[in-house]
Design an enzyme around this catalytic site. Structure first.
Site, mmCIF file in Angstrom:
data_model
loop_
_atom_site.group_PDB
_atom_site.id
_atom_site.type_symbol
_atom_site.label_atom_id
_atom_site.label_comp_id
_atom_site.label_asym_id
_atom_site.label_seq_id
_atom_site.Cartn_x
_atom_site.Cartn_y
_atom_site.Cartn_z
ATOM 1 N N ARG A 53 60.539 32.182 44.892
ATOM 2 C CA ARG A 53 59.083 32.019 44.914
ATOM 3 C C ARG A 53 58.639 31.405 43.600
ATOM 4 O O ARG A 53 59.427 31.273 42.668
ATOM 5 C CB ARG A 53 58.377 33.360 45.180
ATOM 6 N N GLY A 54 57.335 31.061 43.555
ATOM 7 C CA GLY A 54 56.815 30.313 42.417
ATOM 8 C C GLY A 54 56.869 28.842 42.812
ATOM 9 O O GLY A 54 57.898 28.376 43.314
ATOM 10 N N ARG A 96 56.014 27.526 53.497
ATOM 11 C CA ARG A 96 54.823 28.075 52.820
ATOM 12 C C ARG A 96 53.806 26.945 52.669
ATOM 13 O O ARG A 96 54.192 25.812 52.367
ATOM 14 C CB ARG A 96 55.175 28.665 51.446
ATOM 15 N N GLN A 210 54.145 40.755 41.716
ATOM 16 C CA GLN A 210 54.955 39.805 40.930
ATOM 17 C C GLN A 210 54.828 40.083 39.432
ATOM 18 O O GLN A 210 55.768 39.849 38.678
ATOM 19 C CB GLN A 210 54.509 38.354 41.215
ATOM 20 N N ASP A 251 49.622 26.840 41.954
ATOM 21 C CA ASP A 251 50.373 26.321 43.106
ATOM 22 C C ASP A 251 49.895 24.941 43.512
ATOM 23 O O ASP A 251 50.631 24.175 44.133
ATOM 24 C CB ASP A 251 50.254 27.271 44.294
ATOM 25 N N ASN A 261 45.914 29.584 42.699
ATOM 26 C CA ASN A 261 47.013 30.397 42.156
ATOM 27 C C ASN A 261 46.947 31.751 42.862
ATOM 28 O O ASN A 261 46.056 32.015 43.685
ATOM 29 C CB ASN A 261 46.876 30.547 40.636
ATOM 30 N N LYS A 262 47.913 32.598 42.526
ATOM 31 C CA LYS A 262 48.007 33.909 43.171
ATOM 32 C C LYS A 262 46.652 34.596 43.226
ATOM 33 O O LYS A 262 45.879 34.563 42.265
ATOM 34 C CB LYS A 262 49.008 34.761 42.373
#
Ligand code: MRU
Length: 363
Positions: A53-54, A96, A210, A251, A261-262
């Site tokens: 991930r990332g 994703r 995370q 992202d 982003n998250k």
């Protein structure tokens, strides 16, 4: 120069190009287990289930995945190889939706396929091998270039730090999330090496943790002073003057500087604005999507409800059947972003277009 703080990378292609090797991030921090992926399904699920991930790491895993699958495909026909290439590319591209690096890396692999095909005699007995080797080399370059970009991002971000600073970060945009070093965490590693003793506050990052599982794991491994806070404690540490600067990853950054982003990142940005703390997004230019005018055009992944109700609890933390909304990312509006730190320099969100003016393309 930033020294590697780890003896391994979170995503790698085996020497013979037949296995994608990833550190299973879902098992961290309790277990360091490497998975050897040999099929497109294994790569797809490793990405979907956040084993890798990332944003940059997902792009690299997809590039390695497509190169590995094509390399394993037994055929003497370039047409059959092309069909397999396109099948794997299409399949991995839907693993994703938010991180632009995934499509960026896969499109780059596609360009490599067709440029190589155009250069060779496709009826030659070595044609299939030539294309396979070109794809492997291209995937390895994607990773190498990402490492170089992370180094430059680290140096550019480091220029904003001074000794003893308190830095807040959200999610994990470190070594685990990229090829090596990290984006948001890269300058922090450099600061530690230069004796700045940075003090990092890591948001736990609900629901997939995370920050708690990964950011603390990698920063503490490097001996960095790290304090874990729940997401709703960010205002407290900011109000107490413990935070001098905020570094987060992204992202996808839209052309106007809005940054996905998250989920929870925009909350941090709003708080930072209130407390007058500089808020920076750190990402390679491959994360900027100039085809997307603003944040409204960025697809936000929605993930399953059990991540909120069950995932990291020994017993469910909500009644069975609870209605859940689980957007995995949010958009931080560009007016809340002090600067975007890339490998090509630090830009105000309104200045991003300068990147296009330099050479007509950013990557
Ligand atoms: O869902 P995840 O863990 O893949 O989300 C990751 C993030 O939001 C990171 O901050 C982002 O991808 C940048 S990584 C350098």
């Amino acid at each position: 120069m930033l020294k590697s703080v780890f003896s391994y990378d979170s995503v790698e292609l085996s020497t013979n190009g037949r296995e994608v090797i990833i550190l299973d991030q879902t098992l961290l921090p309790n277990q360091e287990k490497f998975l050897h992926l040999t099929t497109s399904e294994q790569v797809f699920f490793a990405i979907t289930l956040l084993k890798v991930r990332g944003a940059p790491a997902i792009g690299i895993a997809a590039a390695f995945g497509v190169a590995m699958c094509v390399n394993r495909f037994k055929t003497k026909s370039v047409d059959a190889l092309e069909k397999e290439f396109l099948r794997v590319k299409r399949y991995l591209s839907i693993s994703r939706p938010t991180a632009i690096n995934l499509m960026w890396a896969l499109n780059r692999m596609e360009r490599c396929f067709y440029v190589t095909k155009a250069k060779i005699d496709t009826t030659d007995k070595n044609a299939v091998e030539v294309i396979k080797n070109a794809l492997i080399a291209e995937a390895r370059s994607i990773k190498l270039e990402d490492t170089r970009m992370c180094l430059s991002i680290s140096e550019n971000g480091f220029s904003l730090l001074s000794p003893g600073m308190g830095i807040l970060t959200h999610c994990n945009a470190g070594h685990l999330a990229v090829s090596r070093y990290g984006t948001a965490l890269g300058p922090i590693y450099l600061a530690q090496q230069k004796g700045y003793s940075p003090k990092v506050y890591a948001d736990e990052t609900r629901p997939m943790l995370q920050g708690a599982r990964l950011t603390t794991y990698e920063l503490m491994k490097a001996g960095i002073d790290t304090t874990l806070i729940c997401d709703d404690m960010a205002s407290v540490v900011m109000s107490q003057g413990k935070i001098n600067i905020i570094f987060v990853g992204s992202d996808r950054v839209a052309a106007n500087g809005d940054a996905a982003n998250k989920v929870g990142t925009s909350t941090v940005a709003i708080l930072a604005h209130y407390y007058g703390i500089p808020f920076y997004v750190l990402c390679p230019t491959s994360t900027i999507d100039f085809n997307c005018p603003d944040g409204k055009g960025i697809v936000i992944e929605e993930r399953p409800s059990y991540e909120v109700t069950d995932m990291y609890f020994s017993k469910p933390c909500a009644p069975e059947g609870t209605k859940v909304y689980n957007p995995s990312f949010d958009i931080t509006p560009s007016n809340l972003i002090t600067g975007i730190i890339t490998e090509k320099g630090i830009f105000k969100p309104s200045e991003l277009k300068k990147l296009l003016e330099v050479d007509g393309k950013v990557h």
